[in-house]
Design an enzyme around this catalytic site. Sequence first.
Site, PDB file in Angstrom:
ATOM      1  N   ASP A  63       3.831  -2.616   2.268  1.00  0.00           N
ATOM      2  CA  ASP A  63       2.636  -3.467   2.412  1.00  0.00           C
ATOM      3  C   ASP A  63       2.401  -4.360   1.201  1.00  0.00           C
ATOM      4  OD1 ASP A  63       1.971  -1.327   0.763  1.00  0.00           O
ATOM      5  OD2 ASP A  63       0.683  -0.373   2.232  1.00  0.00           O
ATOM      6  N   ASP A 132      -8.204   8.588   3.830  1.00  0.00           N
ATOM      7  CA  ASP A 132      -8.605   8.497   5.237  1.00  0.00           C
ATOM      8  C   ASP A 132      -7.427   8.713   6.199  1.00  0.00           C
ATOM      9  OD1 ASP A 132      -7.159   6.183   4.911  1.00  0.00           O
ATOM     10  OD2 ASP A 132      -8.790   4.804   5.403  1.00  0.00           O
ATOM     11  N   HIS A 134      -4.499   7.123   6.105  1.00  0.00           N
ATOM     12  CA  HIS A 134      -3.620   5.973   6.396  1.00  0.00           C
ATOM     13  C   HIS A 134      -2.225   6.173   5.804  1.00  0.00           C
ATOM     14  CE1 HIS A 134      -5.198   3.715   2.566  1.00  0.00           C
ATOM     15  NE2 HIS A 134      -4.071   4.264   2.283  1.00  0.00           N
ATOM     16  N   GLU A 139      -4.837   1.778   8.861  1.00  0.00           N
ATOM     17  CA  GLU A 139      -6.110   2.476   8.739  1.00  0.00           C
ATOM     18  C   GLU A 139      -6.438   3.233  10.032  1.00  0.00           C
ATOM     19  OE1 GLU A 139      -7.205   2.738   5.885  1.00  0.00           O
ATOM     20  OE2 GLU A 139      -7.849   0.883   4.918  1.00  0.00           O
TER      21      GLU A 139
HETATM   22  P1  PGA Z   1      -2.533   6.480  -3.950  1.00  0.00           P
HETATM   23  O1  PGA Z   1      -2.627   5.741  -2.544  1.00  0.00           O
HETATM   24  O2  PGA Z   1      -1.084   6.796  -4.135  1.00  0.00           O
HETATM   25  O3  PGA Z   1      -2.980   5.473  -4.982  1.00  0.00           O
HETATM   26  O4  PGA Z   1      -3.380   7.681  -3.857  1.00  0.00           O
HETATM   27  C1  PGA Z   1      -1.977   6.305  -1.462  1.00  0.00           C
HETATM   28  C2  PGA Z   1      -2.178   5.427  -0.245  1.00  0.00           C
HETATM   29  O5  PGA Z   1      -3.225   4.778  -0.129  1.00  0.00           O
HETATM   30  O6  PGA Z   1      -1.290   5.416   0.620  1.00  0.00           O
END
Ligand code: PGA
Length: 256
Positions: A63, A132, A134, A139
């Site tokens: 992404d 959450d 994702h 999302e």
């Molecule tokens: P993080 O994010 O590694 O900064 O916890 C993980 C994600 O949002 O997939």
Amino acid sequence: MEIIIQPSSEAATDIAARIIARLLREKPGAVLGLATGSTPLLLYKKLVGMNLDWSGITTFNLDEYIGLPREHPQSYHTFMWENLFRHVNIAQENVHIPDGNAKDIPRFCSEYEDKIRAVGGIDLQVLGIGTDGHIGFNEPTSSLASRTRIKTLTRQTHADNARFFGKDEAVPNHVITMGIGTIMETRQNILLAFGKHKARAVSEMVEGPVTSINPASILQMHPVVKVCLDEPAASELQRAEYFRWVYDNKPKWQEF
Ligand code: PGA
């Protein structure tokens, strides 16, 4: 799903690094799917330290923010070059990261999918998980069949990511992300999750129903997923003892 619970994020990362290193050694033309965020930072550091040959490796990132200049310190282009690519002998033309400044985003997204197909698909995808649930930036309520496309971040993800930006800086609301359908076509996934704040999302992913409310739960339908956790991230798993038992009793030939 293979749930691997380790005493520390360092130990969990070590297992992921060993699996990836083996792939790179056994398949010098491998295609890797890569992730950003705080979770894979140590993984990339370990891979850099392993002196692997990246000359034939192709990568696709999950992404990127829309509208952030490529050189912005928080762009995922910057993240990947700073933390991995500039330290290894990867060919620049083999690196693919969504272009958040593409003029025609739907067209860019469909060409991204074409490029993944053209190189024969992704051998191994590295994933994190959001608080959450994702994966990528898919999302909750994302279509479980989605392909690479634009998404709007939830307020929670927006807030989670604001910590990386300056106090007065605008955090983008929109991103390009590989879809869940895209991720489900990879040959193997390694998902890393560390910390108590990930525990609920992890337990829903592993032990909950398959639902777009926790997009990572679709990985229950993928034949090869390794979930590398530290103790706090595993702390809400009902079957943690079983997962430890499985790991401790792996047949010799299955060990990493
Ligand atoms: P993080 O994010 O590694 O900064 O916890 C993980 C994600 O949002 O997939």
